[in-house]
Design a protein around this motif. Structure first.
Motif, PDB file in Angstrom:
ATOM      1  N   SER A 376       0.809  -1.222   0.000  1.00 33.53           N
ATOM      2  CA  SER A 376       0.000   0.000   0.000  1.00 33.53           C
ATOM      3  C   SER A 376       0.845   1.276   0.000  1.00 33.53           C
ATOM      4  O   SER A 376       0.317   2.356  -0.272  1.00 33.53           O
ATOM      5  CB  SER A 376      -0.941   0.000   1.212  1.00 33.53           C
ATOM      6  OG  SER A 376      -0.197   0.002   2.428  1.00 33.53           O
ATOM      7  N   ALA A 377       2.136   1.153   0.295  1.00 31.44           N
ATOM      8  CA  ALA A 377       2.997   2.340   0.216  1.00 31.44           C
ATOM      9  C   ALA A 377       3.212   2.772  -1.234  1.00 31.44           C
ATOM     10  O   ALA A 377       3.549   3.927  -1.492  1.00 31.44           O
ATOM     11  CB  ALA A 377       4.348   2.050   0.876  1.00 31.44           C
ATOM     12  N   TRP A 378       3.021   1.842  -2.162  1.00 34.77           N
ATOM     13  CA  TRP A 378       3.246   2.151  -3.572  1.00 34.77           C
ATOM     14  C   TRP A 378       1.978   2.100  -4.418  1.00 34.77           C
ATOM     15  O   TRP A 378       1.882   2.781  -5.432  1.00 34.77           O
ATOM     16  CB  TRP A 378       4.252   1.160  -4.166  1.00 34.77           C
ATOM     17  CG  TRP A 378       5.583   1.203  -3.501  1.00 34.77           C
ATOM     18  CD1 TRP A 378       6.597   2.095  -3.708  1.00 34.77           C
ATOM     19  CD2 TRP A 378       6.037   0.324  -2.475  1.00 34.77           C
ATOM     20  NE1 TRP A 378       7.661   1.831  -2.888  1.00 34.77           N
ATOM     21  CE2 TRP A 378       7.356   0.734  -2.115  1.00 34.77           C
ATOM     22  CE3 TRP A 378       5.485  -0.782  -1.836  1.00 34.77           C
ATOM     23  CZ2 TRP A 378       8.096   0.083  -1.138  1.00 34.77           C
ATOM     24  CZ3 TRP A 378       6.234  -1.428  -0.861  1.00 34.77           C
ATOM     25  CH2 TRP A 378       7.511  -0.994  -0.526  1.00 34.77           C
ATOM     26  N   LEU A 379       1.010   1.302  -4.003  1.00 34.69           N
ATOM     27  CA  LEU A 379      -0.205   1.130  -4.803  1.00 34.69           C
ATOM     28  C   LEU A 379      -1.427   1.408  -3.936  1.00 34.69           C
ATOM     29  O   LEU A 379      -1.434   1.124  -2.733  1.00 34.69           O
ATOM     30  CB  LEU A 379      -0.300  -0.300  -5.344  1.00 34.69           C
ATOM     31  CG  LEU A 379       0.824  -0.751  -6.298  1.00 34.69           C
ATOM     32  CD1 LEU A 379       0.716  -2.250  -6.564  1.00 34.69           C
ATOM     33  CD2 LEU A 379       0.754   0.031  -7.603  1.00 34.69           C
ATOM     34  N   SER A 380      -2.469   1.943  -4.538  1.00 36.74           N
ATOM     35  CA  SER A 380      -3.705   2.206  -3.805  1.00 36.74           C
ATOM     36  C   SER A 380      -4.520   0.918  -3.691  1.00 36.74           C
ATOM     37  O   SER A 380      -4.375  -0.005  -4.504  1.00 36.74           O
ATOM     38  CB  SER A 380      -4.533   3.273  -4.521  1.00 36.74           C
ATOM     39  OG  SER A 380      -5.006   2.777  -5.761  1.00 36.74           O
ATOM     40  N   TYR A 381      -5.409   0.884  -2.699  1.00 37.46           N
ATOM     41  CA  TYR A 381      -6.255  -0.294  -2.534  1.00 37.46           C
ATOM     42  C   TYR A 381      -7.202  -0.513  -3.720  1.00 37.46           C
ATOM     43  O   TYR A 381      -7.447  -1.669  -4.100  1.00 37.46           O
ATOM     44  CB  TYR A 381      -7.017  -0.232  -1.207  1.00 37.46           C
ATOM     45  CG  TYR A 381      -6.248  -0.891  -0.091  1.00 37.46           C
ATOM     46  CD1 TYR A 381      -6.367  -2.243   0.172  1.00 37.46           C
ATOM     47  CD2 TYR A 381      -5.369  -0.146   0.703  1.00 37.46           C
ATOM     48  CE1 TYR A 381      -5.650  -2.853   1.191  1.00 37.46           C
ATOM     49  CE2 TYR A 381      -4.638  -0.747   1.724  1.00 37.46           C
ATOM     50  CZ  TYR A 381      -4.784  -2.101   1.959  1.00 37.46           C
ATOM     51  OH  TYR A 381      -4.052  -2.709   2.964  1.00 37.46           O
ATOM     52  N   PRO A 382      -7.756   0.514  -4.358  1.00 30.88           N
ATOM     53  CA  PRO A 382      -8.554   0.243  -5.560  1.00 30.88           C
ATOM     54  C   PRO A 382      -7.755  -0.492  -6.633  1.00 30.88           C
ATOM     55  O   PRO A 382      -8.258  -1.428  -7.266  1.00 30.88           O
ATOM     56  CB  PRO A 382      -8.978   1.641  -6.023  1.00 30.88           C
ATOM     57  CG  PRO A 382      -9.025   2.439  -4.762  1.00 30.88           C
ATOM     58  CD  PRO A 382      -7.888   1.930  -3.936  1.00 30.88           C
ATOM     59  N   VAL A 383      -6.517  -0.089  -6.837  1.00 28.66           N
ATOM     60  CA  VAL A 383      -5.684  -0.757  -7.846  1.00 28.66           C
ATOM     61  C   VAL A 383      -5.383  -2.193  -7.419  1.00 28.66           C
ATOM     62  O   VAL A 383      -5.515  -3.141  -8.207  1.00 28.66           O
ATOM     63  CB  VAL A 383      -4.381   0.034  -8.068  1.00 28.66           C
ATOM     64  CG1 VAL A 383      -3.398  -0.766  -8.922  1.00 28.66           C
ATOM     65  CG2 VAL A 383      -4.673   1.377  -8.729  1.00 28.66           C
ATOM     66  N   MET A 384      -4.988  -2.373  -6.166  1.00 29.85           N
ATOM     67  CA  MET A 384      -4.604  -3.712  -5.705  1.00 29.85           C
ATOM     68  C   MET A 384      -5.797  -4.665  -5.706  1.00 29.85           C
ATOM     69  O   MET A 384      -5.680  -5.824  -6.131  1.00 29.85           O
ATOM     70  CB  MET A 384      -3.988  -3.628  -4.309  1.00 29.85           C
ATOM     71  CG  MET A 384      -2.629  -2.947  -4.277  1.00 29.85           C
ATOM     72  SD  MET A 384      -1.788  -3.091  -2.675  1.00 29.85           S
ATOM     73  CE  MET A 384      -2.867  -2.091  -1.624  1.00 29.85           C
ATOM     74  N   LEU A 385      -6.946  -4.207  -5.250  1.00 24.65           N
ATOM     75  CA  LEU A 385      -8.104  -5.099  -5.191  1.00 24.65           C
ATOM     76  C   LEU A 385      -8.667  -5.385  -6.570  1.00 24.65           C
ATOM     77  O   LEU A 385      -9.254  -6.447  -6.807  1.00 24.65           O
ATOM     78  CB  LEU A 385      -9.165  -4.519  -4.267  1.00 24.65           C
ATOM     79  CG  LEU A 385      -8.769  -4.538  -2.776  1.00 24.65           C
ATOM     80  CD1 LEU A 385      -9.802  -3.824  -1.923  1.00 24.65           C
ATOM     81  CD2 LEU A 385      -8.584  -5.978  -2.285  1.00 24.65           C
ATOM     82  N   THR A 386      -8.488  -4.465  -7.502  1.00 29.34           N
ATOM     83  CA  THR A 386      -8.850  -4.762  -8.894  1.00 29.34           C
ATOM     84  C   THR A 386      -7.951  -5.862  -9.439  1.00 29.34           C
ATOM     85  O   THR A 386      -8.410  -6.772 -10.155  1.00 29.34           O
ATOM     86  CB  THR A 386      -8.735  -3.500  -9.764  1.00 29.34           C
ATOM     87  OG1 THR A 386      -9.636  -2.506  -9.261  1.00 29.34           O
ATOM     88  CG2 THR A 386      -9.074  -3.807 -11.214  1.00 29.34           C
ATOM     89  N   ALA A 387      -6.659  -5.805  -9.097  1.00 35.51           N
ATOM     90  CA  ALA A 387      -5.749  -6.868  -9.509  1.00 35.51           C
ATOM     91  C   ALA A 387      -6.130  -8.202  -8.871  1.00 35.51           C
ATOM     92  O   ALA A 387      -6.041  -9.269  -9.508  1.00 35.51           O
ATOM     93  CB  ALA A 387      -4.320  -6.500  -9.142  1.00 35.51           C
ATOM     94  N   VAL A 388      -6.571  -8.160  -7.612  1.00 32.98           N
ATOM     95  CA  VAL A 388      -7.020  -9.384  -6.949  1.00 32.98           C
ATOM     96  C   VAL A 388      -8.231  -9.968  -7.681  1.00 32.98           C
ATOM     97  O   VAL A 388      -8.319 -11.192  -7.900  1.00 32.98           O
ATOM     98  CB  VAL A 388      -7.352  -9.102  -5.469  1.00 32.98           C
ATOM     99  CG1 VAL A 388      -8.062 -10.295  -4.827  1.00 32.98           C
ATOM    100  CG2 VAL A 388      -6.078  -8.786  -4.693  1.00 32.98           C
ATOM    101  N   ALA A 389      -9.174  -9.122  -8.064  1.00 32.64           N
ATOM    102  CA  ALA A 389     -10.328  -9.604  -8.820  1.00 32.64           C
ATOM    103  C   ALA A 389      -9.891 -10.197 -10.160  1.00 32.64           C
ATOM    104  O   ALA A 389     -10.441 -11.219 -10.611  1.00 32.64           O
ATOM    105  CB  ALA A 389     -11.327  -8.464  -9.036  1.00 32.64           C
TER     106      ALA A 389
END
Length: 413
Positions: A376-389
């Protein structure tokens, strides 16, 4: 090597004491989860630190899962599960008297992981062996229901005590110690289904030499394992981590002082849905030679992760609850269908070892919250959770393809 044959047939209800051990170990394993917000607020720990506490639990799980099964296949179910249940109580004592300091928390969570690993690998196999003559899917459901009920009630009671009870960093763990105290004694009365092997010159060396074979998927089932079980297993507890570790921290500011109760509610909702859908999972698996249950599980995983990704933008407490319900349903279907797949694949001499492999893969998903927190220091949660999906979509495609092109393994003896 030979076994001393057991002359006492198991009572029809003998599995209940083993299920109770799985229940109390599950209680101890998940009672910590809704307390994450408490440790952040009262203990002053960062999000990364509390997610690292979850990671310590997984580190303890791995040896518990991978070693306890093969040991119990050779030395007997009873001594291993008695030790695991006692370890669960000791872990709560460490957490209870650790004063909220970091190192006792890490130590207690590590030992808790070992205990839960033993309960899942050994208890699941022992319940199956004590349920001889029952419907093929019933032992897997019994084991999964008892463990999931422990996860849910442990989280619910611990969260309620921490929110409204006295001494929030002590009382939840003290209750678990009291619940667990008599269970090892009850296990001593359960018939042993895997008497110790005779004729081994060096049991320890024999175990180490045989361990790779105990953890190896039988050759006829390897293709299905790679294409169906392997892509699905990490989502079992990956879904749980998203539902009741990531979502409460994202939307906690919406509920103010009720954050701990809200996190507890999400945990109970997730696992309650997991309990509710398990009969459906059994029917799906029984009716589906093509693997309808794993596909249904991954479809629900995709829907739940998509809701999490959307909520990373909207930050709605209600949408987080909806995501938790969907992910809980996905968890319930996945854990039962995965266990049934593994029980069909396992040979008669190593069911606990292969069960440990499955749960190790499943619990790898529980590292997901810590991974997201570290990124999360480099990526936002919207971006990360979209990648998870997106990863869930890829795994759904793999499982659907694998279920179509491979046949379920034959039932082991």
């Amino acid at each position: 090597m030979l076994r001393n044959p057991s002359s006492v047939p198991p009572r029809p209800t003998a599995w209940r004491a083993v299920a109770l051990a799985m229940f109390v170990c599950g209680w101890g394993g998940n009672q910590f989860t809704p307390l994450l917000l408490m440790y952040r607020r009262l203990g002053g720990y960062s999000a990364l630190s509390v997610d690292a506490f979850l990671g310590a639990y997984v580190v303890g799980l791995v040896p518990g899962l991978l070693l306890a099964g093969p040991v119990s296949d050779r030395r007997g179910r009873r001594p291993v599960l008695v030790a695991g249940t006692a370890a669960s109580a000791v872990a709560s004592l460490v957490l209870c008297f650790g004063g909220g300091s970091a190192w006792p928390i890490y130590a207690g969570r590590l030992l808790t992981g070992v205990a839960v690993g033993i309960a899942m690998a050994v208890g699941t196999s022992w319940v199956k062996e004590l349920s001889s003559g029952a419907d093929r899917a019933l032992p897997a459901r019994r084991a999964s229901l008892c463990q999931t009920a422990g996860f849910a009630l442990g989280a619910g009671v611990a969260g309620a005590l921490a929110q409204w009870g006295p001494w929030p960093m002590v009382t939840p763990y003290a209750v678990h110690v009291l619940l667990t105290a008599a269970v090892p004694v009850l296990l001593l009365r359960v018939p042993e289904t895997r008497p110790p092997l005779r004729g081994a010159v060096s049991p320890r060396r024999g175990l180490l030499r045989a361990l790779p074979a105990d953890l190896r998927v039988p050759a006829p089932a390897r293709r299905r394992f790679r294409l169906v079980v392997l892509p699905m297993a990490p989502w079992v507890f990956g879904s749980a981590g998203l539902a009741y570790a990531v979502m409460p921290q994202l939307v906690g500011f919406r509920v103010g002082d009720w954050g701990l109760a809200y996190a507890t509610g999400l945990t109970v909702l997730t696992l309650g849905m997991g309990l509710a859908v398990q009969p459906v999972a059994k029917k799906l698996h029984a009716a589906a030679r093509a693997g309808r249950a794993p596909v249904a599980a991954m479809t629900a995983m995709l829907a739940g992760t998509a809701l999490c990704a959307a909520n990373a933008v909207l930050l709605s407490a209600w949408l987080a609850a909806a995501a938790a319900a969907v992910l809980g349903a996905a968890y319930g279907i996945a854990v039962v269908s995965g266990l049934l797949e593994i029980q069909r694949m396992a040979g008669p001499d190593d069911p606990a070892g292969l069960t440990g492999v499955y749960y190790t893969l499943a619990y790898a998903g529980f590292l997901l919250p810590a991974l997201l927190a570290s990124l999360s220091a480099w990526l936002s949660y919207p971006v990360m959770l979209t990648a998870v999906a997106g990863a869930a979509l890829l795994c759904l495609a793999l499982v659907a393809t694998g279920a179509r092109v491979t046949a379920p393994a034959g039932t082991s003896g």
